[in-house]
Design an enzyme around this catalytic site. Structure first.
Site, mmCIF file in Angstrom:
data_model
loop_
_atom_site.group_PDB
_atom_site.id
_atom_site.type_symbol
_atom_site.label_atom_id
_atom_site.label_comp_id
_atom_site.label_asym_id
_atom_site.label_seq_id
_atom_site.Cartn_x
_atom_site.Cartn_y
_atom_site.Cartn_z
ATOM 1 N N HIS A 95 -0.467 -3.009 1.271
ATOM 2 C CA HIS A 95 -1.464 -1.938 1.098
ATOM 3 C C HIS A 95 -1.275 -0.931 2.228
ATOM 4 O O HIS A 95 -1.088 -1.328 3.382
ATOM 5 C CB HIS A 95 -2.878 -2.542 1.138
ATOM 6 C CG HIS A 95 -3.947 -1.518 0.937
ATOM 7 N ND1 HIS A 95 -4.241 -0.985 -0.298
ATOM 8 C CD2 HIS A 95 -4.763 -0.899 1.821
ATOM 9 C CE1 HIS A 95 -5.209 -0.088 -0.175
ATOM 10 N NE2 HIS A 95 -5.541 -0.020 1.104
ATOM 11 N N ASP A 109 -7.459 -5.691 -2.758
ATOM 12 C CA ASP A 109 -7.067 -5.414 -1.370
ATOM 13 C C ASP A 109 -7.782 -6.329 -0.382
ATOM 14 O O ASP A 109 -8.162 -5.913 0.725
ATOM 15 C CB ASP A 109 -7.307 -3.931 -1.016
ATOM 16 C CG ASP A 109 -6.522 -3.009 -1.927
ATOM 17 O OD1 ASP A 109 -5.419 -3.390 -2.347
ATOM 18 O OD2 ASP A 109 -7.014 -1.911 -2.227
ATOM 19 N N GLY A 158 8.853 2.283 -6.550
ATOM 20 C CA GLY A 158 9.653 1.133 -6.123
ATOM 21 C C GLY A 158 10.376 1.277 -4.802
ATOM 22 O O GLY A 158 11.402 0.624 -4.580
ATOM 23 N N SER A 159 9.833 2.078 -3.879
ATOM 24 C CA SER A 159 10.530 2.179 -2.581
ATOM 25 C C SER A 159 10.379 0.891 -1.769
ATOM 26 O O SER A 159 11.296 0.517 -1.029
ATOM 27 C CB SER A 159 10.056 3.398 -1.790
ATOM 28 O OG SER A 159 8.739 3.244 -1.351
ATOM 29 N N ASN A 160 9.251 0.211 -1.900
ATOM 30 C CA ASN A 160 9.131 -1.096 -1.225
ATOM 31 C C ASN A 160 10.054 -2.123 -1.872
ATOM 32 O O ASN A 160 10.653 -2.954 -1.187
ATOM 33 C CB ASN A 160 7.684 -1.577 -1.232
ATOM 34 C CG ASN A 160 6.880 -0.943 -0.115
ATOM 35 O OD1 ASN A 160 7.066 -1.248 1.053
ATOM 36 N ND2 ASN A 160 5.994 -0.024 -0.487
ATOM 37 N N LEU A 171 -5.891 -7.933 -11.100
ATOM 38 C CA LEU A 171 -5.557 -9.257 -11.624
ATOM 39 C C LEU A 171 -6.817 -10.110 -11.707
ATOM 40 O O LEU A 171 -7.692 -10.036 -10.840
ATOM 41 C CB LEU A 171 -4.531 -9.921 -10.693
ATOM 42 C CG LEU A 171 -3.185 -9.172 -10.648
ATOM 43 C CD1 LEU A 171 -2.372 -9.585 -9.439
ATOM 44 C CD2 LEU A 171 -2.410 -9.396 -11.942
ATOM 45 N N ALA A 199 6.809 2.520 7.797
ATOM 46 C CA ALA A 199 6.377 1.245 8.383
ATOM 47 C C ALA A 199 6.375 0.137 7.331
ATOM 48 O O ALA A 199 6.775 -1.003 7.596
ATOM 49 C CB ALA A 199 4.992 1.410 8.992
ATOM 50 N N GLU A 200 5.945 0.460 6.118
ATOM 51 C CA GLU A 200 5.927 -0.545 5.035
ATOM 52 C C GLU A 200 7.321 -1.110 4.800
ATOM 53 O O GLU A 200 7.504 -2.325 4.624
ATOM 54 C CB GLU A 200 5.419 0.089 3.727
ATOM 55 C CG GLU A 200 3.972 0.539 3.778
ATOM 56 C CD GLU A 200 3.505 1.093 2.433
ATOM 57 O OE1 GLU A 200 3.819 0.486 1.394
ATOM 58 O OE2 GLU A 200 2.810 2.129 2.427
ATOM 59 N N ASN A 213 0.657 -8.967 -1.208
ATOM 60 C CA ASN A 213 0.528 -7.555 -1.583
ATOM 61 C C ASN A 213 0.704 -6.700 -0.339
ATOM 62 O O ASN A 213 0.394 -7.130 0.768
ATOM 63 C CB ASN A 213 -0.876 -7.316 -2.168
ATOM 64 C CG ASN A 213 -1.091 -5.864 -2.575
ATOM 65 O OD1 ASN A 213 -0.255 -5.274 -3.277
ATOM 66 N ND2 ASN A 213 -2.191 -5.263 -2.142
HETATM 67 C C1 GRF Z 1 2.868 1.781 -1.330
HETATM 68 O O1 GRF Z 1 2.275 2.701 -0.462
HETATM 69 C C2 GRF Z 1 2.140 0.467 -1.309
HETATM 70 O O2 GRF Z 1 1.592 0.163 -0.055
HETATM 71 C C3 GRF Z 1 1.033 0.686 -2.306
HETATM 72 O O3 GRF Z 1 1.620 1.456 -3.317
HETATM 73 C C4 GRF Z 1 2.709 2.194 -2.786
HETATM 74 C C5 GRF Z 1 3.900 1.834 -3.610
HETATM 75 O O4 GRF Z 1 5.019 2.621 -3.289
HETATM 76 N N1 GRF Z 1 0.493 -0.567 -2.758
HETATM 77 P P1 GRF Z 1 6.441 2.207 -3.846
HETATM 78 O O5 GRF Z 1 6.331 2.103 -5.358
HETATM 79 O O6 GRF Z 1 6.824 0.893 -3.228
HETATM 80 O O7 GRF Z 1 7.359 3.317 -3.433
#
Ligand code: GRF
Length: 217
Positions: free
Chosen positions: A111, A147, A14-16, A95, A175-176, A109
């Site tokens: 990726h 994807d 869950g870092s994003n 899905l 970067a995400e 999403n």
């Molecule tokens: C991220 O690298 C995202 O791009 C991919 O899965 C990873 C999830 O990381 N789909 P987090 O759970 O958000 O830390």
């Protein structure tokens, strides 16, 4: 003014999700997280949401006989919370076309590669194996193929000579965390729109007007 409502789907760390939680903590941010849903009841990301006083829902896919039954409950959970946009953030379930169609152009999403290159799992290993010099991340609208789907934004990072999959993953992840809130902001305020498969950008105040950000600012 009421805010744009996000439903964040996670399966793990869950870092994003955290980057979205942090962005939404700013009262000027145009979106709020209505709920965080995990198919894994013990996903660490659920604790991040709870710490931020965001509602969490566990929908363990293993309790269901079919993907469709699982997705019916997923859609019910999202709709009952009046979600405007579904944000997949490390959500590790495929899905069905039915779910994807239901949320058509209302689900995105992230990726960890520059799509359409390096789809699927073990992305950073694939990148290193291929000898690519640049990698990055992509945020796209979700389609039935994994994807796949109209690309909204990408951010590039270098692949360095001594990179391991872990060191590259960490660079891409940084970067995400910058890109995801920017894209959500753009969609929420209407500077990013989609019609069919065509993504359009309208100049935003902070200059996020191009579908590619590189280098990151
Ligand atoms: C991220 O690298 C995202 O791009 C991919 O899965 C990873 C999830 O990381 N789909 P987090 O759970 O958000 O830390």
């Amino acid at each position: 003014m009421s805010k744009f409502r996000l439903g964040v789907l996670i399966s793990g760390r869950g870092s994003n999700l955290q980057s979205l939680i942090d962005a939404c903590a700013d009262s000027d941010f145009p979106a709020e997280i209505a709920c965080v849903i995990s198919n894994k009841p013990h996903a660490p990301g659920l604790d991040r949401a709870k710490s931020a006083k965001i509602e969490t829902v566990s929908i363990p896919h293993k309790s269901y006989d079919s993907r469709e039954a699982f997705e019916t409950d997923l859609t019910d959970a999202l709709e009952s919370r009046q979600v405007d946009l579904v944000c997949n953030a490390g959500f590790m379930r495929l899905l069905t076309a039915g779910f994807v169609d239901h949320w058509f152009n209302r689900q995105i999403n992230i990726h960890p590669s520059l799509l359409p290159a390096f789809k699927g799992l073990h992305v950073h290993e694939q990148v290193l194996e291929a000898g690519a010099r640049i990698s990055g991340c992509t945020i796209h609208y979700v389609r039935a193929e994994m994807d796949d789907g109209p690309i909204i934004a990408q951010a590039a990072v270098p692949v360095l000579p001594d990179d391991t999959a872990d060191s590259l993953a960490a660079r891409v992840l940084t970067a995400e965390h910058t890109l995801y809130p920017k894209v959500v902001k753009g969609i929420a305020e209407g500077t990013i729109t989609i019609n069919g498969d065509d993504v359009t950008f309208r100049d935003a105040a902070e200059g996020f007007s191009a579908p590619m950000i590189s280098p990151l600012r």
